[in-house]
Write an enzyme that holds these catalytic residues in place. Sequence first.
Site, PDB file in Angstrom:
ATOM      1  N   HIS A  18      54.854  18.956  68.416  1.00 22.98           N
ATOM      2  CA  HIS A  18      55.731  18.616  67.295  1.00 22.98           C
ATOM      3  C   HIS A  18      56.464  17.317  67.614  1.00 22.98           C
ATOM      4  O   HIS A  18      56.252  16.693  68.668  1.00 22.98           O
ATOM      5  CB  HIS A  18      56.673  19.769  66.945  1.00 22.98           C
ATOM      6  CG  HIS A  18      57.558  20.231  68.079  1.00 22.98           C
ATOM      7  ND1 HIS A  18      58.433  19.408  68.728  1.00 22.98           N
ATOM      8  CD2 HIS A  18      57.676  21.451  68.673  1.00 22.98           C
ATOM      9  CE1 HIS A  18      59.078  20.084  69.660  1.00 22.98           C
ATOM     10  NE2 HIS A  18      58.622  21.339  69.663  1.00 22.98           N
ATOM     11  N   HIS A  21      58.254  16.890  70.991  1.00 18.53           N
ATOM     12  CA  HIS A  21      57.360  16.509  72.097  1.00 18.53           C
ATOM     13  C   HIS A  21      57.009  15.024  71.976  1.00 18.53           C
ATOM     14  O   HIS A  21      56.971  14.295  72.969  1.00 18.53           O
ATOM     15  CB  HIS A  21      56.050  17.311  72.054  1.00 18.53           C
ATOM     16  CG  HIS A  21      56.222  18.794  72.202  1.00 18.53           C
ATOM     17  ND1 HIS A  21      55.755  19.694  71.288  1.00 18.53           N
ATOM     18  CD2 HIS A  21      56.816  19.518  73.183  1.00 18.53           C
ATOM     19  CE1 HIS A  21      56.055  20.924  71.687  1.00 18.53           C
ATOM     20  NE2 HIS A  21      56.707  20.838  72.836  1.00 18.53           N
ATOM     21  N   CYS A 126      63.264  35.995  80.642  1.00 28.47           N
ATOM     22  CA  CYS A 126      63.055  35.459  79.293  1.00 28.47           C
ATOM     23  C   CYS A 126      61.737  34.696  79.293  1.00 28.47           C
ATOM     24  O   CYS A 126      61.584  33.708  80.022  1.00 28.47           O
ATOM     25  CB  CYS A 126      64.195  34.537  78.885  1.00 28.47           C
ATOM     26  SG  CYS A 126      63.821  33.636  77.360  1.00 28.47           S
ATOM     27  N   CYS A 129      62.082  30.969  78.213  1.00 28.99           N
ATOM     28  CA  CYS A 129      62.513  30.060  79.285  1.00 28.99           C
ATOM     29  C   CYS A 129      61.527  30.089  80.447  1.00 28.99           C
ATOM     30  O   CYS A 129      61.568  29.222  81.310  1.00 28.99           O
ATOM     31  CB  CYS A 129      63.864  30.463  79.853  1.00 28.99           C
ATOM     32  SG  CYS A 129      65.224  30.363  78.710  1.00 28.99           S
ATOM     33  N   CYS A 144      69.085  35.845  75.122  1.00 28.54           N
ATOM     34  CA  CYS A 144      69.032  34.508  75.723  1.00 28.54           C
ATOM     35  C   CYS A 144      69.728  33.506  74.798  1.00 28.54           C
ATOM     36  O   CYS A 144      69.466  33.485  73.587  1.00 28.54           O
ATOM     37  CB  CYS A 144      67.564  34.109  75.930  1.00 28.54           C
ATOM     38  SG  CYS A 144      67.352  32.352  76.238  1.00 28.54           S
ATOM     39  N   HIS A 147      66.880  31.148  73.308  1.00 27.61           N
ATOM     40  CA  HIS A 147      65.799  31.714  72.493  1.00 27.61           C
ATOM     41  C   HIS A 147      66.242  32.867  71.590  1.00 27.61           C
ATOM     42  O   HIS A 147      65.459  33.353  70.773  1.00 27.61           O
ATOM     43  CB  HIS A 147      64.622  32.117  73.383  1.00 27.61           C
ATOM     44  CG  HIS A 147      64.005  30.938  74.060  1.00 27.61           C
ATOM     45  ND1 HIS A 147      64.355  30.542  75.328  1.00 27.61           N
ATOM     46  CD2 HIS A 147      63.109  30.024  73.614  1.00 27.61           C
ATOM     47  CE1 HIS A 147      63.690  29.454  75.641  1.00 27.61           C
ATOM     48  NE2 HIS A 147      62.926  29.113  74.622  1.00 27.61           N
ATOM     49  N   LYS A 298      67.903  22.584  63.555  1.00 26.62           N
ATOM     50  CA  LYS A 298      67.050  22.788  64.727  1.00 26.62           C
ATOM     51  C   LYS A 298      65.640  23.133  64.244  1.00 26.62           C
ATOM     52  O   LYS A 298      65.470  23.884  63.295  1.00 26.62           O
ATOM     53  CB  LYS A 298      67.631  23.944  65.563  1.00 26.62           C
ATOM     54  CG  LYS A 298      67.007  24.046  66.927  1.00 26.62           C
ATOM     55  CD  LYS A 298      67.799  25.018  67.783  1.00 26.62           C
ATOM     56  CE  LYS A 298      67.320  25.018  69.178  1.00 26.62           C
ATOM     57  NZ  LYS A 298      66.196  25.482  69.665  1.00 26.62           N
ATOM     58  N   LYS A 301      59.838  27.575  64.348  1.00 25.64           N
ATOM     59  CA  LYS A 301      58.736  28.136  63.551  1.00 25.64           C
ATOM     60  C   LYS A 301      59.296  29.061  62.476  1.00 25.64           C
ATOM     61  O   LYS A 301      58.821  29.076  61.346  1.00 25.64           O
ATOM     62  CB  LYS A 301      57.773  28.892  64.465  1.00 25.64           C
ATOM     63  CG  LYS A 301      56.768  27.957  65.111  1.00 25.64           C
ATOM     64  CD  LYS A 301      55.667  28.724  65.780  1.00 25.64           C
ATOM     65  CE  LYS A 301      54.818  27.759  66.602  1.00 25.64           C
ATOM     66  NZ  LYS A 301      54.234  28.349  67.779  1.00 25.64           N
TER      67      LYS A 301
HETATM   68  O1  ME8 Z   1      59.836  22.956  78.840  1.00 26.59           O
HETATM   69  N1  ME8 Z   1      63.525  17.469  70.712  1.00 26.59           N
HETATM   70  O2  ME8 Z   1      57.727  22.723  77.937  1.00 26.59           O
HETATM   71  P1  ME8 Z   1      58.088  22.589  76.376  1.00 26.59           P
HETATM   72  C1  ME8 Z   1      63.340  16.754  71.829  1.00 26.59           C
HETATM   73  N2  ME8 Z   1      56.599  23.217  80.190  1.00 26.59           N
HETATM   74  N3  ME8 Z   1      62.605  17.183  72.869  1.00 26.59           N
HETATM   75  C2  ME8 Z   1      62.056  18.402  72.777  1.00 26.59           C
HETATM   76  C3  ME8 Z   1      62.208  19.218  71.628  1.00 26.59           C
HETATM   77  C4  ME8 Z   1      62.993  18.696  70.553  1.00 26.59           C
HETATM   78  N4  ME8 Z   1      63.203  19.362  69.434  1.00 26.59           N
HETATM   79  N5  ME8 Z   1      61.531  20.364  71.851  1.00 26.59           N
HETATM   80  C5  ME8 Z   1      60.984  20.269  73.093  1.00 26.59           C
HETATM   81  C6  ME8 Z   1      58.619  22.921  78.941  1.00 26.59           C
HETATM   82  N6  ME8 Z   1      61.299  19.085  73.650  1.00 26.59           N
HETATM   83  C7  ME8 Z   1      57.975  22.998  80.313  1.00 26.59           C
HETATM   84  C8  ME8 Z   1      58.290  21.726  81.061  1.00 26.59           C
HETATM   85  S1  ME8 Z   1      58.023  20.113  83.172  1.00 26.59           S
HETATM   86  C9  ME8 Z   1      57.553  20.311  84.760  1.00 26.59           C
HETATM   87  C10 ME8 Z   1      57.732  21.682  82.463  1.00 26.59           C
HETATM   88  C11 ME8 Z   1      60.946  18.599  74.999  1.00 26.59           C
HETATM   89  O3  ME8 Z   1      56.777  22.472  75.697  1.00 26.59           O
HETATM   90  C12 ME8 Z   1      61.548  19.492  76.071  1.00 26.59           C
HETATM   91  O4  ME8 Z   1      62.894  19.149  76.292  1.00 26.59           O
HETATM   92  O5  ME8 Z   1      59.011  23.666  75.950  1.00 26.59           O
HETATM   93  C13 ME8 Z   1      60.657  19.167  77.252  1.00 26.59           C
HETATM   94  O6  ME8 Z   1      61.131  18.044  77.943  1.00 26.59           O
HETATM   95  C14 ME8 Z   1      59.309  18.876  76.591  1.00 26.59           C
HETATM   96  O7  ME8 Z   1      59.561  18.685  75.193  1.00 26.59           O
HETATM   97  C15 ME8 Z   1      58.329  20.014  76.762  1.00 26.59           C
HETATM   98  O8  ME8 Z   1      58.890  21.211  76.279  1.00 26.59           O
END
Ligand code: ME8
Length: 519
Positions: A18, A21, A126, A129, A144, A147, A298, A301
């Site tokens: 999304h 990311h 969780c 997390c 949590c 979440h 925020k 889904k």
């Molecule tokens: O946390 N706005 O994965 P993830 C900005 N696999 N950034 C966002 C966001 C948003 N709405 N939603 C998610 C994980 N992110 C782990 C990381 S690293 C060794 C392991 C960012 O898929 C989030 O902050 O939940 C994170 O940096 C990245 O997307 C991946 O999130």
Amino acid sequence: MDKFYTTTAIDYVNGAPHIGHAYEKILTNVIYRHFTQRVSDPYMLTGVDEHGIKIQKLAQSMGIEPKELCDTNAQKFADAWKRLDINYSQLIRTTSEEHKKTVQKIFKKLIEQGDIYKNSYKGLYCAGCEAFLSDKDLDEEGCCLIHKKKPEEVSEENYFFKLTKYKQRIIDHIKQNPDFIVPSFRANEVLNQLENIEDISVSRAKTNVSWGIDVLDDPEQVIYVWIDALSNYITALGYDTENPSEKFKKYWPAEVQVIGKDILKFHSIYWLALLMALDIELPKHLLAHGWITIDEAKMSKSLGNVVSPDSVMDSFNLEEPDALRYYMATAAPCGKDGNYSDDDFKEKVNAHLANSMGNLLNRTLSMLVKYFDGEIKPEFVQKSPLFDDAIQAIKEVKHHFDYFEVSEAAQKIVELVDKTNKYVTDNAPWTLAKEEKMTECGVVLYTVLEIMCVISSLIYPYCPNIATKMASQLKYDINTKLDDIKIENIKTGKLISKEEIVPVFLRLDSELADKSKKK
Ligand code: ME8
């Protein structure tokens, strides 16, 4: 400095990417592309995080194997980054054999040196997390905080990592290096979290979680996600506990690791402790970016407001991602939250990229063709005070990037564009032409075109396609390193013909934007 290693967080593959990311990958890629203009050997790593209970459960519910789910979704991330022109050097998958093998070796080494030990454990887990929670992580209903779901009660035998052993060293490192965590206001948060840390569980019983990397010599246990996930930053470079690769020696430590604020704790505490235990140098900086909301809400889904980078590109009919890259990269001041809305997107990129920057080049080149048949005459080549502004802008942009202030750096480019537009308005080359003051008119056009070369270089990390189109009309080498830019790029003689002039960015169509809103 001749190398520059930067990384992104690796995304869970339990869905498609999304815009949150995308925000992180764009920010990192803009930083990376900026440093391609300054160092000879930059390297950008991104990747996907494929193990854990979340993926296991989702695959189960879909009636497929976890690996199949990972393969499908990992491809979606790779495709999205390609469409956004994120030219990373490497995309790591945590299901790759090399990664898994190295993680197993790391784990074994830590057991052997006494940093990992086995203990029985009872806790609240969780899945969102992928972590055990403590009371501070729960709301009044025991859910949590992030979440909003009740964590699962887990009682198992686990391996534990001696986080507490490294507590003081981590505190000292953060205090002695106030620019380690960017933005620095987040350092206090981490120092507070460090007050109450305990050793952490780093494995799960296979009976509860099977989708993970097996602990060597202990088939009942799988390595729990964070050791697996965090190690990606070094396994990708070929780190090995006995014999690290040349690539690892060359690129590590990272100059900046870009992550979201929600996972700063894992990076500023767990990751540092892991590196300390392995006796590996620490990264120079952690950039914790804020969150992207959609229409100030925020993204989730359940709210049905998840926006994908594809949907934005499609709804605005964008063939190139520059507008979205620019918008996302400037969505928030460094480390703060930002917002996406269709209207704001359209308004901002139309104003900055089409009206101010694109038009400035287009108008200037058109006048050069109209009044001088596209030719720069030797008498036009004169120094202008605006050149000093351009040199100053390069300095300021570099300075902001030294602190990873991507949005603030863009503001400096906008200011240079605005100044140049003002210069055109103040000097009115069309009036000079009418009054037949042709040399003066030519000097104004030449001055603007010189500044446009600088602007194309500065905007390149954000908008590589637009910058390349600008540079090609100016016959300017877009690969010029920032330190080599001299304001003498426009050659005398014929610069351009009418047919060669193309708009570098077309205004976004308002109808398309409105349509996307109704979707
Ligand atoms: O946390 N706005 O994965 P993830 C900005 N696999 N950034 C966002 C966001 C948003 N709405 N939603 C998610 C994980 N992110 C782990 C990381 S690293 C060794 C392991 C960012 O898929 C989030 O902050 O939940 C994170 O940096 C990245 O997307 C991946 O999130």
